[in-house]
Write a protein that holds these residues in place. Structure first.
Motif, PDB file in Angstrom:
ATOM      1  N   ASN A   1       0.640  -0.908  -0.080  1.00 25.76           N
ATOM      2  CA  ASN A   1      -0.031  -0.247   0.247  1.00 25.76           C
ATOM      3  C   ASN A   1       0.675   1.436  -0.139  1.00 25.76           C
ATOM      4  O   ASN A   1       2.060   1.025   0.168  1.00 25.76           O
ATOM      5  N   ALA A   2      -0.063   2.591  -0.119  1.00 27.30           N
ATOM      6  CA  ALA A   2       0.862   3.228  -0.026  1.00 27.30           C
ATOM      7  C   ALA A   2       1.928   3.641   1.269  1.00 27.30           C
ATOM      8  O   ALA A   2       2.640   4.579   0.857  1.00 27.30           O
ATOM      9  N   CYS A   3       1.534   3.225   2.240  1.00 24.87           N
ATOM     10  CA  CYS A   3       2.307   3.675   3.509  1.00 24.87           C
ATOM     11  C   CYS A   3       3.386   3.048   3.565  1.00 24.87           C
ATOM     12  O   CYS A   3       5.159   2.502   4.327  1.00 24.87           O
ATOM     13  N   GLY A   4       4.134   1.569   2.667  1.00 26.38           N
ATOM     14  CA  GLY A   4       4.808   0.622   2.067  1.00 26.38           C
ATOM     15  C   GLY A   4       4.689  -0.801   3.288  1.00 26.38           C
ATOM     16  O   GLY A   4       5.871  -1.131   3.476  1.00 26.38           O
ATOM     17  N   LYS A   5       3.490  -0.768   3.414  1.00 26.51           N
ATOM     18  CA  LYS A   5       3.334  -2.112   4.273  1.00 26.51           C
ATOM     19  C   LYS A   5       2.687  -2.931   3.219  1.00 26.51           C
ATOM     20  O   LYS A   5       1.934  -2.357   2.622  1.00 26.51           O
TER      21      LYS A   5
ATOM     22  N   GLU B   1     -16.199  -7.641   0.046  1.00 26.35           N
ATOM     23  CA  GLU B   1     -15.408  -7.050   1.416  1.00 26.35           C
ATOM     24  C   GLU B   1     -15.002  -5.459   0.820  1.00 26.35           C
ATOM     25  O   GLU B   1     -15.920  -5.155  -0.238  1.00 26.35           O
ATOM     26  N   ASN B   2     -15.099  -4.728   2.227  1.00 23.02           N
ATOM     27  CA  ASN B   2     -15.005  -3.602   2.505  1.00 23.02           C
ATOM     28  C   ASN B   2     -14.081  -3.586   1.496  1.00 23.02           C
ATOM     29  O   ASN B   2     -12.421  -4.062   1.334  1.00 23.02           O
ATOM     30  N   CYS B   3     -13.685  -1.836   0.500  1.00 20.65           N
ATOM     31  CA  CYS B   3     -12.866  -2.013  -0.103  1.00 20.65           C
ATOM     32  C   CYS B   3     -12.738   0.539  -0.009  1.00 20.65           C
ATOM     33  O   CYS B   3     -13.797   0.421   0.315  1.00 20.65           O
ATOM     34  N   GLY B   4     -11.544   0.452  -0.881  1.00 15.08           N
ATOM     35  CA  GLY B   4     -11.280   1.925  -1.009  1.00 15.08           C
ATOM     36  C   GLY B   4     -11.075   2.288  -2.739  1.00 15.08           C
ATOM     37  O   GLY B   4     -10.835   2.141  -3.014  1.00 15.08           O
ATOM     38  N   THR B   5     -11.598   3.710  -2.499  1.00 18.27           N
ATOM     39  CA  THR B   5     -11.558   3.941  -3.596  1.00 18.27           C
ATOM     40  C   THR B   5     -10.859   5.290  -3.686  1.00 18.27           C
ATOM     41  O   THR B   5      -9.559   5.599  -5.339  1.00 18.27           O
ATOM     42  N   ASN B   6     -10.172   5.127  -2.571  1.00 21.33           N
ATOM     43  CA  ASN B   6      -8.805   6.841  -3.088  1.00 21.33           C
ATOM     44  C   ASN B   6      -7.905   6.890  -2.098  1.00 21.33           C
ATOM     45  O   ASN B   6      -7.839   5.359  -1.374  1.00 21.33           O
ATOM     46  N   ILE B   7      -6.572   7.449  -1.870  1.00 25.46           N
ATOM     47  CA  ILE B   7      -5.617   6.533  -1.499  1.00 25.46           C
ATOM     48  C   ILE B   7      -5.860   6.317   0.354  1.00 25.46           C
ATOM     49  O   ILE B   7      -5.321   5.577   1.089  1.00 25.46           O
ATOM     50  N   PRO B   8      -6.349   7.125   1.005  1.00 28.35           N
ATOM     51  CA  PRO B   8      -6.267   7.004   2.548  1.00 28.35           C
ATOM     52  C   PRO B   8      -6.983   5.812   2.922  1.00 28.35           C
ATOM     53  O   PRO B   8      -7.279   5.365   3.567  1.00 28.35           O
ATOM     54  N   ASP B   9      -8.971   5.772   1.688  1.00 22.97           N
ATOM     55  CA  ASP B   9      -9.677   4.362   2.288  1.00 22.97           C
ATOM     56  C   ASP B   9      -8.687   3.686   1.505  1.00 22.97           C
ATOM     57  O   ASP B   9      -9.243   3.254   2.146  1.00 22.97           O
ATOM     58  N   ILE B  10      -8.323   3.551   0.657  1.00 23.98           N
ATOM     59  CA  ILE B  10      -7.080   2.158   0.342  1.00 23.98           C
ATOM     60  C   ILE B  10      -6.493   1.181   1.293  1.00 23.98           C
ATOM     61  O   ILE B  10      -6.530   0.897   2.423  1.00 23.98           O
ATOM     62  N   ILE B  11      -5.734   2.708   2.299  1.00 22.21           N
ATOM     63  CA  ILE B  11      -5.257   2.486   3.121  1.00 22.21           C
ATOM     64  C   ILE B  11      -6.078   1.470   4.568  1.00 22.21           C
ATOM     65  O   ILE B  11      -5.195   0.686   4.795  1.00 22.21           O
TER      66      ILE B  11
ATOM     67  N   TYR C   1      -8.961   0.525   4.112  1.00 26.53           N
ATOM     68  CA  TYR C   1      -9.885  -0.589   3.403  1.00 26.53           C
ATOM     69  C   TYR C   1      -9.303  -2.002   2.915  1.00 26.53           C
ATOM     70  O   TYR C   1      -9.844  -2.721   2.876  1.00 26.53           O
ATOM     71  N   GLY C   2      -8.337  -0.885   2.368  1.00 27.93           N
ATOM     72  CA  GLY C   2      -7.805  -2.038   0.863  1.00 27.93           C
ATOM     73  C   GLY C   2      -8.069  -1.867  -0.007  1.00 27.93           C
ATOM     74  O   GLY C   2      -8.756  -0.997  -1.113  1.00 27.93           O
ATOM     75  N   LYS C   3      -7.764  -2.329  -1.423  1.00 24.36           N
ATOM     76  CA  LYS C   3      -8.185  -2.897  -2.555  1.00 24.36           C
ATOM     77  C   LYS C   3      -8.917  -3.632  -3.002  1.00 24.36           C
ATOM     78  O   LYS C   3      -8.402  -5.106  -3.124  1.00 24.36           O
ATOM     79  N   CYS C   4      -9.355  -3.988  -4.479  1.00 18.01           N
ATOM     80  CA  CYS C   4      -9.887  -4.925  -5.024  1.00 18.01           C
ATOM     81  C   CYS C   4      -9.108  -5.846  -5.521  1.00 18.01           C
ATOM     82  O   CYS C   4      -8.549  -5.270  -5.926  1.00 18.01           O
ATOM     83  N   ALA C   5      -9.412  -7.272  -5.513  1.00 23.82           N
ATOM     84  CA  ALA C   5      -8.633  -8.499  -6.418  1.00 23.82           C
ATOM     85  C   ALA C   5      -8.541  -7.780  -7.661  1.00 23.82           C
ATOM     86  O   ALA C   5      -9.927  -7.160  -8.293  1.00 23.82           O
ATOM     87  N   ASP C   6      -7.834  -8.178  -8.604  1.00 22.14           N
ATOM     88  CA  ASP C   6      -8.219  -8.650 -10.399  1.00 22.14           C
ATOM     89  C   ASP C   6      -9.447  -8.772 -10.812  1.00 22.14           C
ATOM     90  O   ASP C   6      -9.714 -10.177 -10.596  1.00 22.14           O
ATOM     91  N   GLY C   7     -10.323  -8.245 -11.855  1.00 19.24           N
ATOM     92  CA  GLY C   7     -11.414  -8.597 -12.213  1.00 19.24           C
ATOM     93  C   GLY C   7     -12.514  -7.627 -11.393  1.00 19.24           C
ATOM     94  O   GLY C   7     -13.735  -8.533 -11.803  1.00 19.24           O
ATOM     95  N   LEU C   8     -12.373  -7.304 -10.291  1.00 21.91           N
ATOM     96  CA  LEU C   8     -13.956  -6.614  -9.150  1.00 21.91           C
ATOM     97  C   LEU C   8     -13.518  -5.080  -9.381  1.00 21.91           C
ATOM     98  O   LEU C   8     -12.696  -4.609  -9.781  1.00 21.91           O
ATOM     99  N   TRP C   9     -14.261  -4.438  -8.931  1.00 20.86           N
ATOM    100  CA  TRP C   9     -14.938  -2.991  -8.982  1.00 20.86           C
ATOM    101  C   TRP C   9     -14.420  -2.981  -7.570  1.00 20.86           C
ATOM    102  O   TRP C   9     -16.108  -3.255  -7.060  1.00 20.86           O
TER     103      TRP C   9
END
Length: 134
Positions: free
Chosen positions: A52-56, A65-75, A77-85
């Motif tokens: 992630n953007a923190c280097g972790k 599952e929960n996810c985020g669309t911008n950098i603070p939210d991705i940190i 909640y996380g991001k989706c796997a390939d093929g998901l949005w």
């Protein structure tokens, strides 16, 4: 009337509070990086890991599952796997035979919606009030 000791104590406490508040990070990315733990065992992540953007290292999210669309939210909640949005904070779509196909409606970021909003139920609007339509 306050004694000089009370005034001095109040001043010291107030100065300490100001110093402490100025030392706190104001950037939401830095704050979320401080509280977000790193994933140490990639076996706990069925969809894989990402840096992630923190280097972790963090788990990639699967359908529903929960996810985020911008950098603070991705940190956070996380991001989706390939093929998901990511829509409204949840991963939508199918991956590895696992699907989550709930409807993806646009998020409502404010407490009002214009009467002409296509997602709003149709209703009768008096012509007199049409000038107030946003």
């Amino acid at each position: 009337m306050m004694s000089s000791r009370s005034v001095l104590l109040f001043t010291v406490v107030l100065m300490g509070y100001f110093y402490w508040s100025l030392a706190q990070p104001k950037n939401p990315i830095k704050v979320r990086c401080m509280v977000k733990p790193e994933v140490n065992n990639s076996a706990m992540c069925p969809h894989g890991t990402f840096l992630n953007a923190c280097g972790k290292w963090d788990c990639i999210k699967g359908p529903g599952e929960n996810c985020g669309t911008n950098i603070p939210d991705i940190i956070l909640y996380g991001k989706c796997a390939d093929g998901l949005w990511c829509c409204n904070g949840q991963c939508k779509g199918c991956t590895k035979g696992n699907c989550f196909n709930e409807a993806c409606h646009p998020s409502k970021r404010h407490s009002y919606q214009p009467r002409s909003d296509p997602d709003m139920l149709a209703r009768y609007i008096d012509r007199l009030y049409s000038i107030y339509d946003y």
